[in-house]
Design an enzyme around this catalytic site. Structure first.
Site, PDB file in Angstrom:
ATOM      1  CE1 TYR A 135       7.213 -14.386  -7.228  1.00 44.39           C
ATOM      2  CE2 TYR A 135       4.989 -13.602  -6.794  1.00 44.39           C
ATOM      3  CZ  TYR A 135       6.301 -13.748  -6.407  1.00 44.39           C
ATOM      4  OH  TYR A 135       6.713 -13.249  -5.199  1.00 44.39           O
TER       5      TYR A 135
ATOM      6  CE  LYS B 265       4.840  -9.606  -6.121  1.00 43.51           C
ATOM      7  NZ  LYS B 265       3.885 -10.040  -5.042  1.00 43.51           N
TER       8      LYS B 265
HETATM    9  P1  NDP Z   1       1.336  -6.775   4.678  1.00 47.50           P
HETATM   10  O1  NDP Z   1      -0.054  -6.280   4.648  1.00 47.50           O
HETATM   11  O2  NDP Z   1       1.607  -8.001   5.471  1.00 47.50           O
HETATM   12  O3  NDP Z   1       2.317  -5.651   5.233  1.00 47.50           O
HETATM   13  C1  NDP Z   1       2.357  -4.375   4.685  1.00 47.50           C
HETATM   14  C2  NDP Z   1       2.905  -3.409   5.728  1.00 47.50           C
HETATM   15  O4  NDP Z   1       2.966  -2.128   5.145  1.00 47.50           O
HETATM   16  C3  NDP Z   1       2.016  -3.265   6.958  1.00 47.50           C
HETATM   17  O5  NDP Z   1       2.256  -4.233   7.945  1.00 47.50           O
HETATM   18  C4  NDP Z   1       2.386  -1.878   7.432  1.00 47.50           C
HETATM   19  O6  NDP Z   1       3.579  -1.962   8.189  1.00 47.50           O
HETATM   20  C5  NDP Z   1       2.749  -1.132   6.149  1.00 47.50           C
HETATM   21  N1  NDP Z   1       1.680  -0.220   5.726  1.00 47.50           N
HETATM   22  C6  NDP Z   1       1.824   1.123   5.630  1.00 47.50           C
HETATM   23  N2  NDP Z   1       0.684   1.697   5.221  1.00 47.50           N
HETATM   24  C7  NDP Z   1      -0.217   0.703   5.060  1.00 47.50           C
HETATM   25  C8  NDP Z   1      -1.575   0.679   4.675  1.00 47.50           C
HETATM   26  N3  NDP Z   1      -2.249   1.795   4.350  1.00 47.50           N
HETATM   27  N4  NDP Z   1      -2.203  -0.523   4.635  1.00 47.50           N
HETATM   28  C9  NDP Z   1      -1.556  -1.659   4.915  1.00 47.50           C
HETATM   29  N5  NDP Z   1      -0.250  -1.693   5.290  1.00 47.50           N
HETATM   30  C10 NDP Z   1       0.415  -0.521   5.375  1.00 47.50           C
HETATM   31  O7  NDP Z   1       1.808  -6.943   3.170  1.00 47.50           O
HETATM   32  P2  NDP Z   1       3.013  -7.837   2.641  1.00 47.50           P
HETATM   33  O8  NDP Z   1       4.141  -7.736   3.587  1.00 47.50           O
HETATM   34  O9  NDP Z   1       2.512  -9.191   2.303  1.00 47.50           O
HETATM   35  O10 NDP Z   1       3.354  -7.100   1.249  1.00 47.50           O
HETATM   36  C11 NDP Z   1       4.184  -5.957   1.175  1.00 47.50           C
HETATM   37  C12 NDP Z   1       4.834  -5.873  -0.214  1.00 47.50           C
HETATM   38  O11 NDP Z   1       5.661  -7.009  -0.384  1.00 47.50           O
HETATM   39  C13 NDP Z   1       3.834  -5.900  -1.367  1.00 47.50           C
HETATM   40  O12 NDP Z   1       4.265  -5.041  -2.382  1.00 47.50           O
HETATM   41  C14 NDP Z   1       3.865  -7.334  -1.857  1.00 47.50           C
HETATM   42  O13 NDP Z   1       3.557  -7.450  -3.247  1.00 47.50           O
HETATM   43  C15 NDP Z   1       5.307  -7.705  -1.575  1.00 47.50           C
HETATM   44  N6  NDP Z   1       5.466  -9.134  -1.334  1.00 47.50           N
HETATM   45  C16 NDP Z   1       6.450  -9.801  -2.007  1.00 47.50           C
HETATM   46  C17 NDP Z   1       6.637 -11.132  -1.835  1.00 47.50           C
HETATM   47  C18 NDP Z   1       7.729 -11.835  -2.571  1.00 47.50           C
HETATM   48  O14 NDP Z   1       7.787 -13.062  -2.504  1.00 47.50           O
HETATM   49  N7  NDP Z   1       8.624 -11.109  -3.243  1.00 47.50           N
HETATM   50  C19 NDP Z   1       5.772 -11.921  -0.931  1.00 47.50           C
HETATM   51  C20 NDP Z   1       4.818 -11.117  -0.205  1.00 47.50           C
HETATM   52  C21 NDP Z   1       4.684  -9.781  -0.417  1.00 47.50           C
HETATM   53  P3  NDP Z   1       3.754  -1.192   9.598  1.00 47.50           P
HETATM   54  O15 NDP Z   1       2.689  -1.773  10.493  1.00 47.50           O
HETATM   55  O16 NDP Z   1       5.125  -1.507   9.995  1.00 47.50           O
HETATM   56  O17 NDP Z   1       3.533   0.262   9.289  1.00 47.50           O
END
Ligand code: NDP
Length: 369
Positions: free
Chosen positions: A212, A127
């Site tokens: 949410y 989401k």
């Molecule tokens: P993070 O910033 O922690 O992680 C995002 C990951 O995406 C990065 O670690 C990286 O992985 C990859 N990535 C690729 N391109 C980019 C870029 N340009 N900038 C930043 N990151 C990039 O985010 P979250 O994990 O918190 O969020 C990811 C998704 O999950 C979002 O859509 C968020 O809304 C959703 N989410 C949902 C939750 C829920 O409870 N359902 C809770 C938290 C988040 P790598 O280093 O491996 O390339």
């Protein structure tokens, strides 16, 4: 069958259905590729495969090769289970991967969902589903064309306290539903985060946490809104909010006459759902956390805590992961499908439009705002 009734049925019968799938001859759990090894994909989702019965980790996709190799090694995956964003399309040749789980910044959801569908994979997408209605529609169309399922990571539809709240709301324990309130937020401190860059997030607290509150208004009333009125309050001098909103409030009107008053923000922690009916209230706080959500029902200061027994799945995350695997095995539609994500995207666009134009936006179910 409407969304809520399906939720109740799934909550009660997920395990039975999954066992049937196995009995029907499916061999072993389905393989997920996690795209984006960030805080959600890496720290929250990957550890949950140990709690799954019908899903397993099969591949990782990352822009950080060292991290990808480390995670793969920790989970007994070989070199061929590691992908970069550039070579992601090779995943079509990996029969171990049935489902691609998109855990990337919001603006990347559409691209990776569409590429995954074209590679012949089913998709779980986090989401908010996308950053616009147009992207969400393209994602649904791509999965349909490929004959693959699309599910949105709305984990609270697998969380026992929220499932019980939906059941209680439907049971009439609060009487005729008149009012729902929901607020979600956290303090976003770091101005460099992608969540504060519009090109990557698509928007501010509404896209991230407000979804949410919006979902709660819909699943607690069991209705689709017919009008939205919104107001944004953001201090644009604050460097965190140069591009996206901080506080946004919106009111939803429902066909029954019930109203919902919702809010999200990036400048305080809040996590709350309240339903008021003519006989009493159902209240959750915290409402949609990863664990330890709490609920009360009652009226006139005599509210009592509701003790919710654990659900069929070990955790909401395992329930969510196994639900898509089960839907693939049994040919059913996920309870939180792409279409469900699209409904939220339509309302989110209307909320932003209402705040921008300073007027109420009428919503027609199924159409663009
Ligand atoms: P993070 O910033 O922690 O992680 C995002 C990951 O995406 C990065 O670690 C990286 O992985 C990859 N990535 C690729 N391109 C980019 C870029 N340009 N900038 C930043 N990151 C990039 O985010 P979250 O994990 O918190 O969020 C990811 C998704 O999950 C979002 O859509 C968020 O809304 C959703 N989410 C949902 C939750 C829920 O409870 N359902 C809770 C938290 C988040 P790598 O280093 O491996 O390339």
């Amino acid at each position: 069958m409407d969304m809520l009734r399906r939720d109740f049925l799934i909550g009660a019968t997920a395990l039975a259905a999954a066992s049937r799938a196995v009995a029907q001859g499916r061999s072993g759990p389905l393989g997920y590729a996690i795209v984006g090894l960030g805080s959600y994909g890496l720290d929250r989702i990957i550890p949950e495969f140990r709690n799954c019965r019908h899903s397993r980790l099969a591949a990782v996709v990352s822009g950080d090769p060292a991290k990808a190799r480390r995670v793969a090694a920790e989970h007994g995956l070989g070199e061929r289970a590691i992908y970069s964003y550039a070579d992601f399309d090779r995943i079509r040749d990996n029969p171990d991967v049935d489902i691609v789980y998109v855990c990337l910044p919001n603006a990347m959801h559409a691209e990776y969902t569409i590429r995954a569908a074209r590679a012949g994979k089913h998709v779980m997408c986090e989401k908010p589903m996308a950053t616009s209605v147009a992207e969400a529609e393209a994602m649904i169309a791509a999965c349909k064309r490929a004959g693959r399922k699309l599910m949105i990571g709305y984990r609270v539809h697998f969380e026992p306290t929220n499932l019980e709240a939906m059941r209680l709301a439907r049971s009439g324990v609060a009487g005729r539903i008149r009012y729902v309130r929901s607020e979600h937020g956290f303090v976003q401190r770091d101005p460099s985060k992608w969540r504060l860059k519009k090109a990557l997030s698509g928007g501010g607290s509404l896209m991230d946490m407000g979804i949410y509150s919006l979902q709660a208004a819909r699943y607690m009333t069991g209705e689709e809104p017919i009008a939205v009125t919104a107001r944004e309050s953001t201090d644009r001098r604050d460097p965190r909010f140069a591009e996206v909103e901080d506080i946004i409030d919106w009111t939803l009107e429902f066909p029954s006459g019930a109203v919902a008053s919702c809010q999200s923000m990036y400048s305080a922690n809040q996590n709350h759902i309240l339903l008021m009916g003519d006989k009493g209230r159902i209240e959750l706080e915290p409402a949609t956390r990863y664990s330890d959500n709490r609920m009360w029902t009652g009226a006139d200061g005599r509210e009592q805590a509701v003790v919710v027994p654990p659900g069929a799945a070990a955790t909401q995350f395992a329930g969510q992961l196994d639900h898509l695997a089960d839907c693939i095995a049994t040919g059913r539609e996920p309870i939180v499908s792409g279409e469900e994500g699209l409904r939220d995207m339509r309302i989110i666009e209307a909320i932003y439009r209402s705040a921008r134009e300073g007027r109420t936006i009428r919503l027609t179910p199924g159409s663009r705002a």
